[in-house]
Design an enzyme around this catalytic site. Structure first.
Site, PDB file in Angstrom:
ATOM      1  N   THR A  40       0.817  -1.218   0.000  1.00  0.00           N
ATOM      2  CA  THR A  40       0.000   0.000   0.000  1.00  0.00           C
ATOM      3  C   THR A  40       0.849   1.266   0.000  1.00  0.00           C
ATOM      4  O   THR A  40       0.592   2.213  -0.762  1.00  0.00           O
ATOM      5  CB  THR A  40      -0.919   0.006   1.232  1.00  0.00           C
ATOM      6  N   TYR A 103     -13.119  -3.818  -2.082  1.00  0.00           N
ATOM      7  CA  TYR A 103     -14.280  -3.350  -2.832  1.00  0.00           C
ATOM      8  C   TYR A 103     -15.384  -4.409  -2.948  1.00  0.00           C
ATOM      9  O   TYR A 103     -16.562  -4.109  -2.735  1.00  0.00           O
ATOM     10  CB  TYR A 103     -13.882  -2.851  -4.234  1.00  0.00           C
ATOM     11  N   TYR A 129      -2.761 -10.053   4.696  1.00  0.00           N
ATOM     12  CA  TYR A 129      -2.790  -8.639   5.102  1.00  0.00           C
ATOM     13  C   TYR A 129      -4.239  -8.243   5.340  1.00  0.00           C
ATOM     14  O   TYR A 129      -5.056  -8.250   4.416  1.00  0.00           O
ATOM     15  CB  TYR A 129      -2.138  -7.784   4.012  1.00  0.00           C
ATOM     16  N   ARG A 134      -9.156  -0.011   4.627  1.00  0.00           N
ATOM     17  CA  ARG A 134      -8.925   0.168   3.194  1.00  0.00           C
ATOM     18  C   ARG A 134      -9.773  -0.784   2.345  1.00  0.00           C
ATOM     19  O   ARG A 134     -10.240  -0.409   1.272  1.00  0.00           O
ATOM     20  CB  ARG A 134      -7.442  -0.053   2.856  1.00  0.00           C
ATOM     21  N   LYS A 159      -0.191  -9.692   8.462  1.00  0.00           N
ATOM     22  CA  LYS A 159      -0.005  -8.295   8.829  1.00  0.00           C
ATOM     23  C   LYS A 159      -1.379  -7.807   9.289  1.00  0.00           C
ATOM     24  O   LYS A 159      -2.288  -7.608   8.478  1.00  0.00           O
ATOM     25  CB  LYS A 159       0.507  -7.474   7.647  1.00  0.00           C
ATOM     26  N   ILE A 201       5.356  -4.438  10.109  1.00  0.00           N
ATOM     27  CA  ILE A 201       5.664  -3.924   8.771  1.00  0.00           C
ATOM     28  C   ILE A 201       5.302  -2.453   8.833  1.00  0.00           C
ATOM     29  O   ILE A 201       4.133  -2.086   8.895  1.00  0.00           O
ATOM     30  CB  ILE A 201       4.904  -4.674   7.674  1.00  0.00           C
TER      31      ILE A 201
END
Length: 303
Positions: A40, A103, A129, A134, A159, A201
């Site tokens: 990202t 999405y 992740y 997001r 993550k 991270i």
């Protein structure tokens, strides 16, 4: 401390490979344990396929095996990523990082099947992740643990950036041996390490790798370390300012303040407001950062 590597741009929005090389060397010299490329923070979604390939190969060549590399490899179309993975040159990389499909907002079963398909075709171990802010969808602890148990040695960690400490604790409590929970939130890293996370991270690590790496390693060696707590406390204002208008807009501003990269992001992102830029600069001053020498080395005295 892994670093989610930023992609520096020139004023014309092309990739600044000279700045990228300097940033890579800066991480390695100042305590980054590994780099995550094309995630990202790299603005990978605004890079063309050709640009992503160039960045991946460029970083691998410049690192030259000095520290491990992880490649971001995500898509919200399962078929597309499953077909793409066999075509990728992963030489120089040790694992891939793949985000929950965005999405589409799939069910937990859909998320499970998506990562199952990736694990079955990936030549490298997979780090999951989870970042619902997001993607619009949280991967629940039960789904993470299901994948961890069914793909031992292949799905090797997550993550976790949900911000949900209870969920993270559930994953840590139920995970199989060899599966790692990695913080995806700089501000929560020390608290997650105290619960059993194996590291982070990081975003801020792009700019202050030595300081943040020192905190992470102190916390890993002693969860009650006063020194780690002090560094963490001192860095919280910078963490808040850095994410006030999103990532990597705050980071690009921070890197510009330090002379490490230009304050250039690609649309639809735009540079942070003057108010946020000032807050970032003030947080740096509070930390005692010498901006005149930061380009060559992270000259931060950690007391």
């Amino acid at each position: 401390m892994g670093v989610a590597l930023a992609t520096p741009f020139k004023d014309d929005f092309s990739i600044d490979f000279d700045a990228l090389e300097n940033l890579v060397d800066y991480q390695i010299k100042n305590g980054a344990d590994y780099l995550v490329v094309l995630a990202t923070t790299s603005e990978a979604v605004t890079l063309s396929c050709s640009e992503r390939n160039r960045v991946a190969r460029f970083v691998a060549e410049k690192v030259a095996g000095r520290i491990p590399l992880v490649m971001g490899m995500s898509n919200n179309c399962t078929t597309e990523i499953v077909n793409h993975i066999p075509e990728v040159d992963f030489s120089g990389y040790s694992a891939i990082l793949s985000v929950v499909p965005y999405y589409n907002k799939p069910s937990q079963e859909g998320i499970y099947r998506h990562f199952k398909a990736i694990a079955e075709v990936s030549p490298l171990p997979v780090i999951l992740y989870n970042v619902p802010s997001r993607t619009g969808k949280n991967m629940e602890a039960a789904t993470t643990l299901r994948l961890a148990r069914e793909f031992p040695g292949k799905i090797i960690g997550i993550k976790e950036a949900s911000g949900n400490l209870e969920q993270a604790a559930d994953i840590i409590a139920g995970k199989p041996a060899g599966f790692n929970l990695i913080s995806g939130d700089d501000a929560l890293t020390r608290r997650l390490i105290a619960k059993g996370a194996t590291g982070v991270i990081s975003v801020v690590g792009n700019a202050l790798p030595r300081m943040f790496s020192t905190m992470v390693h102190l916390a890993l060696s002693d969860a009650s370390s006063e020194k780690a707590a002090r560094i963490d406390c001192d860095m919280q204002p910078l963490d808040r300012a850095l994410f006030a208008e999103g990532n990597p807009t705050g980071l690009k501003c921070l890197l510009a303040h330090l002379g490490l990269a230009k304050n250039v992001v690609r649309l639809p992102l735009v540079p942070v407001s003057p108010e946020t830029s000032n807050a970032i600069a003030e947080a740096l001053d509070t930390l005692g950062i010498d901006r005149s020498t930061i380009r060559k080395e992270d000259h931060v005295t950690v007391l």
